[in-house]
Write a protein that holds these residues in place. Structure first.
Motif, PDB file in Angstrom:
ATOM      1  N   THR A  88       0.859  -1.187   0.000  1.00 56.57           N
ATOM      2  CA  THR A  88       0.000   0.000   0.000  1.00 56.57           C
ATOM      3  C   THR A  88       0.897   1.239   0.000  1.00 56.57           C
ATOM      4  OG1 THR A  88      -1.778  -1.132   1.188  1.00 56.57           O
ATOM      5  CG2 THR A  88      -1.783   1.262   1.274  1.00 56.57           C
ATOM      6  N   THR A  89       0.525   2.217  -0.806  1.00 57.14           N
ATOM      7  CA  THR A  89       1.319   3.442  -0.903  1.00 57.14           C
ATOM      8  C   THR A  89       0.653   4.580  -0.130  1.00 57.14           C
ATOM      9  OG1 THR A  89       0.154   4.051  -2.939  1.00 57.14           O
ATOM     10  CG2 THR A  89       2.194   2.811  -3.181  1.00 57.14           C
ATOM     11  N   GLY A  90       1.423   5.648   0.100  1.00 53.73           N
ATOM     12  CA  GLY A  90       0.818   6.857   0.620  1.00 53.73           C
ATOM     13  C   GLY A  90       1.329   7.346   1.959  1.00 53.73           C
ATOM     14  N   LEU A  91       0.518   8.166   2.599  1.00 51.70           N
ATOM     15  CA  LEU A  91       0.953   9.012   3.703  1.00 51.70           C
ATOM     16  C   LEU A  91       0.934   8.334   5.069  1.00 51.70           C
ATOM     17  CD1 LEU A  91      -0.919  12.228   2.552  1.00 51.70           C
ATOM     18  CD2 LEU A  91       1.549  11.827   2.427  1.00 51.70           C
ATOM     19  N   MET A  92       1.989   8.584   5.814  1.00 48.66           N
ATOM     20  CA  MET A  92       2.108   8.151   7.206  1.00 48.66           C
ATOM     21  C   MET A  92       2.713   9.287   8.018  1.00 48.66           C
ATOM     22  SD  MET A  92       3.783   4.353   6.888  1.00 48.66           S
ATOM     23  CE  MET A  92       3.901   4.267   8.684  1.00 48.66           C
ATOM     24  N   VAL A  93       2.250   9.445   9.260  1.00 48.01           N
ATOM     25  CA  VAL A  93       2.862  10.421  10.160  1.00 48.01           C
ATOM     26  C   VAL A  93       3.727   9.671  11.157  1.00 48.01           C
ATOM     27  CG1 VAL A  93       0.874  10.475  11.745  1.00 48.01           C
ATOM     28  CG2 VAL A  93       2.501  12.384  11.713  1.00 48.01           C
ATOM     29  N   VAL A  94       4.898  10.223  11.451  1.00 47.35           N
ATOM     30  CA  VAL A  94       5.862   9.620  12.368  1.00 47.35           C
ATOM     31  C   VAL A  94       6.255  10.658  13.411  1.00 47.35           C
ATOM     32  CG1 VAL A  94       8.171   8.595  12.561  1.00 47.35           C
ATOM     33  CG2 VAL A  94       6.748   8.107  10.539  1.00 47.35           C
ATOM     34  N   ALA A  95       6.313  10.243  14.674  1.00 50.97           N
ATOM     35  CA  ALA A  95       6.710  11.145  15.759  1.00 50.97           C
ATOM     36  C   ALA A  95       8.233  11.146  15.917  1.00 50.97           C
ATOM     37  CB  ALA A  95       6.044  10.719  17.064  1.00 50.97           C
ATOM     38  N   LYS A  96       8.820  12.322  16.084  1.00 50.13           N
ATOM     39  CA  LYS A  96      10.263  12.423  16.273  1.00 50.13           C
ATOM     40  C   LYS A  96      10.647  12.514  17.750  1.00 50.13           C
ATOM     41  CE  LYS A  96      12.637  15.061  13.468  1.00 50.13           C
ATOM     42  NZ  LYS A  96      13.067  16.262  12.684  1.00 50.13           N
ATOM     43  N   THR A  97       9.659  12.749  18.623  1.00 44.00           N
ATOM     44  CA  THR A  97       9.928  12.857  20.062  1.00 44.00           C
ATOM     45  C   THR A  97       8.887  12.053  20.825  1.00 44.00           C
ATOM     46  OG1 THR A  97       8.495  14.770  20.431  1.00 44.00           O
ATOM     47  CG2 THR A  97      10.761  15.222  19.722  1.00 44.00           C
ATOM     48  N   VAL A  98       9.221  11.718  22.074  1.00 36.83           N
ATOM     49  CA  VAL A  98       8.266  10.989  22.919  1.00 36.83           C
ATOM     50  C   VAL A  98       7.001  11.801  23.190  1.00 36.83           C
ATOM     51  CG1 VAL A  98       7.901   9.997  25.213  1.00 36.83           C
ATOM     52  CG2 VAL A  98       9.992   9.490  23.956  1.00 36.83           C
TER      53      VAL A  98
END
Length: 322
Positions: A142-152
């Motif tokens: 599956t392609t497309g957008l994901m959000v990732v956290a850089k801090t706790v």
């Protein structure tokens, strides 16, 4: 790599008498209750300078609670220079446009070469965040957008927002069959009773809701826009198969090629050559976990998805004019 965390606060009236782990999660909302439990049992929390190791300990009004802990690297995976299509980045979050074929998290079939390995290379400090900041997944193809956290703190907020259904995710998909109208599928999803790697609509599953609307009708297929209320594994794929409109290319859930009658050889080759589920995470909207503003991101359809659509449109035009 680790980071020292030192926090302290006086117990306010509204938290007096509450359990220590519960109260700490409210006093320091940047960190989850489960993390607080870990710090308590590890001896990283004190009340009035006395170490406390029981999460159930009750707090008294005016007590001084202190935390002295380290955010240890939670992932022991190798950083690898994997090219990432970064749509947006600031000090707190990353938004990635994931290509087909990229596994999100290492597992039995993919010990490395994953999005997580690429994140560790792009931003080494992300190894201090649980699961390298990954709060939701997309299937390998599956392609497309994901959000990732850089801090706790950002990760804690994003997980809470996901659980409260405050992150809006919209997908585009091509399904088998011509659908007359949009609608909603509200069916529980759980592990398939006999196929361990498959999910299915089962009475004992977790609640799952998928909204869909028709964007375009082709001769034997439909382009859909879908919105998730919940985020169960394979949710869209399972729900669409359940209503007998499995996604094109999704062999796991019945999306084998179903060409219309008298289709050209060119169209047949394109359809049969599309070797993944036709599913794309097209839009992602959320409140920034730190700043609070509403943000919307969009990712264009990948080339193979667009080529498949074009072939279907050509087929429709060819047969509507004949």
């Amino acid at each position: 790599m680790s980071e020292t965390i030192q926090l302290e606060s006086i117990v306010p009236e509204e938290l007096a008498g509450k359990r220590l782990d519960q109260a700490l999660a409210e006093m320091f909302p940047d960190y989850s209750r489960s993390r607080m439990k870990t710090w308590i049992t590890a001896g990283n929390v004190s009340i009035d300078a006395e170490i406390v190791t029981k999460p159930r300990e009750k707090l008294e009004l005016g007590a001084l609670v202190a935390i002295d802990a380290e955010l240890e690297s939670e992932e022991r995976h190798q950083a690898q220079p994997i090219k990432l299509d970064i749509v947006y980045e600031d000090d707190d979050i990353l938004v990635i446009n994931k290509p087909a074929g990229l596994v999100v998290h290492p597992g039995a079939g993919a010990p490395d070469g994953t999005l997580l390995n690429g994140l560790l290379h792009h931003y080494p400090k992300i190894d201090q965040v649980p699961r390298a900041g990954i709060i939701h997944r997309l299937d390998k193809d599956t392609t497309g957008l994901m959000v990732v956290a850089k801090t706790v703190p950002a990760q804690t907020q994003l997980v809470d927002m996901m659980q409260k259904r405050e992150i809006r995710r919209e997908y585009e998909a091509i399904c088998n069959g011509v659908m007359t109208a949009g609608g909603m599928v509200e069916e529980p999803i759980g592990r398939h009773p006999t196929k361990r790697t498959h999910m299915a609509v089962v009475a004992s599953g977790k609640p799952a809701v998928t909204h869909y609307r028709v964007m375009e009708r082709l001769r034997a297929h439909t382009l859909l826009r879908l919105r998730l209320e919940t985020g169960r594994t394979h949710q869209i794929r399972v729900h669409m198969a359940h209503i007998r409109h499995p996604l094109v290319g999704d062999l796991t859930y019945g999306g084998r090629p179903r060409p219309p009658k008298q289709a050209s050889d060119t169209f047949l080759a394109t359809l049969r050559g599309f070797s993944r589920q036709a599913l794309h995470a097209a839009q992602l909207s959320l409140h920034h976990p730190v700043e609070g503003e509403w943000m919307t991101f969009e990712a264009p359809r990948p080339a193979d998805f667009e080529q498949l659509l074009d072939a279907m449109r050509d087929d429709l035009q060819e047969h509507s004019s004949s």
